[in-house]
Design an enzyme around this catalytic site. Structure first.
Site, short mmCIF file in Angstrom:
data_model
loop_
_atom_site.label_atom_id
_atom_site.label_comp_id
_atom_site.label_asym_id
_atom_site.label_seq_id
_atom_site.Cartn_x
_atom_site.Cartn_y
_atom_site.Cartn_z
N LYS A 54 72.94 4.82 9.73
CA LYS A 54 73.73 4.81 8.50
C LYS A 54 74.17 6.23 8.13
CE LYS A 54 71.39 0.58 7.10
NZ LYS A 54 70.45 -0.13 6.21
N GLN A 98 65.86 1.13 2.03
CA GLN A 98 65.69 0.39 3.30
C GLN A 98 64.49 -0.55 3.20
OE1 GLN A 98 67.89 0.51 5.79
NE2 GLN A 98 66.77 -0.91 7.08
N ASP A 121 74.17 -2.35 -0.87
CA ASP A 121 73.60 -3.37 0.02
C ASP A 121 73.95 -4.78 -0.47
OD1 ASP A 121 72.26 -2.63 2.34
OD2 ASP A 121 70.45 -2.02 1.27
N1 GUN Z 1 66.49 -4.16 6.32
C1 GUN Z 1 67.11 -4.94 7.23
N2 GUN Z 1 68.42 -4.98 6.98
C2 GUN Z 1 68.64 -4.20 5.91
C3 GUN Z 1 69.80 -3.83 5.19
O1 GUN Z 1 70.93 -4.26 5.46
N3 GUN Z 1 69.61 -3.00 4.14
C4 GUN Z 1 68.39 -2.53 3.79
N4 GUN Z 1 68.30 -1.73 2.74
N5 GUN Z 1 67.28 -2.86 4.43
C5 GUN Z 1 67.42 -3.69 5.49
#
Ligand code: GUN
Length: 296
Positions: A54, A98, A121
């Site tokens: 990211k 996350q 998100d």
């Molecule tokens: N864990 C697995 N997929 C994601 C996601 O798209 N965003 C976040 N913050 N955590 C995750």
């Protein structure tokens, strides 16, 4: 119908190129650079890899990014205080925490603490609710990325039968809602299946489009797939592989080698949905930056 491999990696690169030029124009016009913050708690290797991607993507499209790493023993209170700080920080357009979080931290509480206007998100119930009603919102990154793939590859969804396997809050459930909505990559008839579903194979055999998001390696096998179906594999499972240098490799939720020959379109793992998830996040962050300046 010949089998087509959906190249998520290439599509992601193309969309990021476009976003890069949109970002350059945005910066020239507003003097602001979109800024994403990512909170990473603990030392889950997969989470580190995802967050690393990211941050890297932010650089590629011309965003600023701030990575905030915290030890696994951070208290819930401290993490909530950090979220409040990010909510208030005028310099941050959007941020993510996350997942998964260590067991002593309540993920629901954390998600609820995020300002929905910065929730890139799309996990906050305000954004989820808007999505369910077809209102403008931040879509969860993976479903967003999948709809972009379906659009780019011209895959018709209207009136077709979609079977989603897995009902998680971040993929299966939002995907089932999005595809049933009246929209460009919606208007489908959707069956949402999960661990308690009976006759899963019979249901899957009816599917024009399968979205596999159950987190079990090679769960969807060739005998479950109709000839000519579209198969979207969301799984990212690390399995042991003594032939691999690292001792392991990534496989999806679909038995790719045997399923692919039956499909009209299929996404590989890696290089299918994964890279598009990051694109979804980048698109949301750009939108968050625009909205902070009251731009559409
Ligand atoms: N864990 C697995 N997929 C994601 C996601 O798209 N965003 C976040 N913050 N955590 C995750």
């Amino acid at each position: 119908m010949p089998m087509n491999i959906i190249d998520g990696k290439l599509t992601a690169e193309e969309i990021k190129q476009q976003l890069k030029s949109d970002t350059e124009r945005f910066i020239a016009e507003t003097g602001k650079t979109p800024h994403l913050a990512a909170v990473l708690v603990g030392d889950n290797p997969a989470s580190h890899a995802y967050v690393g991607n990211k941050v890297k993507s932010c650089g590629q499209v011309g965003f600023r990014s701030t990575l905030i790493k915290k030890e696994a023993d951070i208290s819930e209170e401290e993490l909530l205080a950090l979220i409040h700080q990010l909510n208030q920080d005028p310099d941050i357009d959007g941020f993510i925490v996350q997942l998964p979080l260590p067991k002593h931290i309540n993920e629901v509480k954390v998600t609820l603490a995020i300002d929905p206007d910065k929730d890139v998100d799309g996990f906050h119930p305000v954004n989820f609710g808007k999505m369910a009603q077809g209102l403008p919102c931040f879509l969860p990154a993976t479903p967003y990325g999948i709809t972009l793939l379906l659009e780019r590859y011209g895959i018709e969804t209207a009136g077709r039968h979609v079977v989603v396997v897995g009902r998680s809050n971040i993929v299966g459930t939002p995907m089932s809602i999005l595809m049933s909505r009246k929209s460009r990559t919606g208007d489908a008839t959707v069956t949402l299946t999960h661990s308690r579903t009976r006759n899963l194979k019979d249901l899957l055999l009816l599917a024009d489009i399968v979205v596999a998001a159950i987190g079990i390696p090679h769960f969807v096998t060739a005998d479950m797939i109709k000839e000519g179906a579209v198969v979207i594999d969301v799984g990212i499972n690390r399995v042991e592989d003594e032939n691999a240098r690292s001792g392991s490799r990534l496989v999806g939720d679909v038995d790719y080698d045997n399923v692919a020959p039956k499909c009209s379109y299929i996404t590989p793992v890696p290089g299918g949905v994964g890279p598009m998830t990051v694109v979804g996040l980048m698109m949301n962050t750009f939108q968050a930056a625009r909205q902070r300046l009251s731009l559409k």
